[in-house]
Design a protein around this motif. Sequence first.
Motif, PDB file in Angstrom:
ATOM      1  N   THR A   1       0.086 -43.981  20.426  1.00 47.86           N
ATOM      2  CA  THR A   1      -0.977 -44.498  19.773  1.00 47.86           C
ATOM      3  C   THR A   1      -1.418 -43.351  18.621  1.00 47.86           C
ATOM      4  O   THR A   1      -1.768 -42.339  19.169  1.00 47.86           O
TER       5      THR A   1
ATOM      6  N   HIS B   1      -4.038 -42.597  14.781  1.00 39.04           N
ATOM      7  CA  HIS B   1      -4.936 -43.065  13.878  1.00 39.04           C
ATOM      8  C   HIS B   1      -4.822 -42.449  12.563  1.00 39.04           C
ATOM      9  O   HIS B   1      -3.960 -41.554  12.445  1.00 39.04           O
TER      10      HIS B   1
ATOM     11  N   SER C   1      -5.668 -38.146  17.977  1.00 35.28           N
ATOM     12  CA  SER C   1      -7.088 -38.253  18.614  1.00 35.28           C
ATOM     13  C   SER C   1      -7.978 -39.166  17.695  1.00 35.28           C
ATOM     14  O   SER C   1      -8.043 -38.665  16.329  1.00 35.28           O
ATOM     15  N   PRO C   2      -8.614 -39.963  18.352  1.00 33.22           N
ATOM     16  CA  PRO C   2      -9.588 -40.687  17.203  1.00 33.22           C
ATOM     17  C   PRO C   2     -10.893 -39.693  16.838  1.00 33.22           C
ATOM     18  O   PRO C   2     -11.233 -38.843  17.592  1.00 33.22           O
TER      19      PRO C   2
ATOM     20  N   TYR D   1     -12.275 -42.907  11.486  1.00 29.37           N
ATOM     21  CA  TYR D   1     -10.741 -42.801  11.472  1.00 29.37           C
ATOM     22  C   TYR D   1     -10.672 -44.327  11.332  1.00 29.37           C
ATOM     23  O   TYR D   1     -11.491 -45.413  11.829  1.00 29.37           O
TER      24      TYR D   1
ATOM     25  N   PRO E   1      -6.941 -48.152  16.085  1.00 32.37           N
ATOM     26  CA  PRO E   1      -5.868 -47.458  16.587  1.00 32.37           C
ATOM     27  C   PRO E   1      -4.646 -48.303  16.096  1.00 32.37           C
ATOM     28  O   PRO E   1      -4.638 -49.394  15.962  1.00 32.37           O
TER      29      PRO E   1
ATOM     30  N   LEU F   1     -11.421 -49.272  17.860  1.00 37.45           N
ATOM     31  CA  LEU F   1     -11.963 -47.901  18.069  1.00 37.45           C
ATOM     32  C   LEU F   1     -13.572 -48.258  18.546  1.00 37.45           C
ATOM     33  O   LEU F   1     -13.785 -47.286  19.113  1.00 37.45           O
TER      34      LEU F   1
END
Length: 297
Positions: A98, A100, A117-118, A122, A125, A233
Amino acid sequence: MSVPAEVRRLPNQPGVYRFRDAEARVLYIGRATQLRSRVASYWSDLRDRPRLRRMTPLISAVEAVVCDSVHEAAWLERNLLRRRKPRWNRARDGQESTVHIGLEEGPSNPGLKVLYSPGPGYFGPYLGGARARNAVSALHRIRPLAYTAARLTGAERDMAAARGVTAADRAALATSIRAILARDPAELATARADLIAARDRASSNLSFELAAEIHEELEALDWIVSPQRTATLEPTDLSAAGWSNGILVLFRVRAGRLDEWTQRPCPPERAKRYLTATPADWRDFATRNAELAASLQ
């Protein structure tokens, strides 16, 4: 073994399928680029897949959800398996990571980054780090935002000159990239046309490796901007329902992930409360999948 009649009624569209046994227990969950072809393959020669060959005689019912893209199907499969892994599935998460995409618009370091990492602002995903990096390369090729930085090395200044961009283009390039990642139809069409033109120029110049590289970038961009509602997100919680010919299909989204899908017989009067509570932008998705569920009975 002959292919069951309900399998032949599946559409050849992207989606997720589910097998149940005679006691309605879920045996297996999978995803497909083309549902009918993929599901029918379980009733073909499975000598290279002995585990699935043992499972197929246990299948009593086939269920499916049609998705708007292969990317959406990949997310739905992942979410369902994370919530509950059936006996015949080997993996819970799938093979894609996963990721971003972050867009930096400031003068010091403009450009795109693939992040795990979000963060605020951003995009994503997305599933698949390699695809996301190829998509970023595609955007850099046609919208070279990184070459509009306030400070560039000598080589970077030469590249900026070759690409015809300066610091004055920073805002326009960032706006275009943001619109592409937000799936704006006009910007997407222009971006695809620009990549296709670059690929065709490379091919005309007999630069076949470059043409192949650009083609991979184009496919990666298509992957990340394809319609996708099953993972967001936003930490959204909601329920969506569709009803057709006595079958109620329910989808539940928790913290932005569609991770539960159920279907059952239901009279229209009892279905009304679920249908009324369904958000408007989920109604088409839920209704067409209820129609599919009814057709597979």
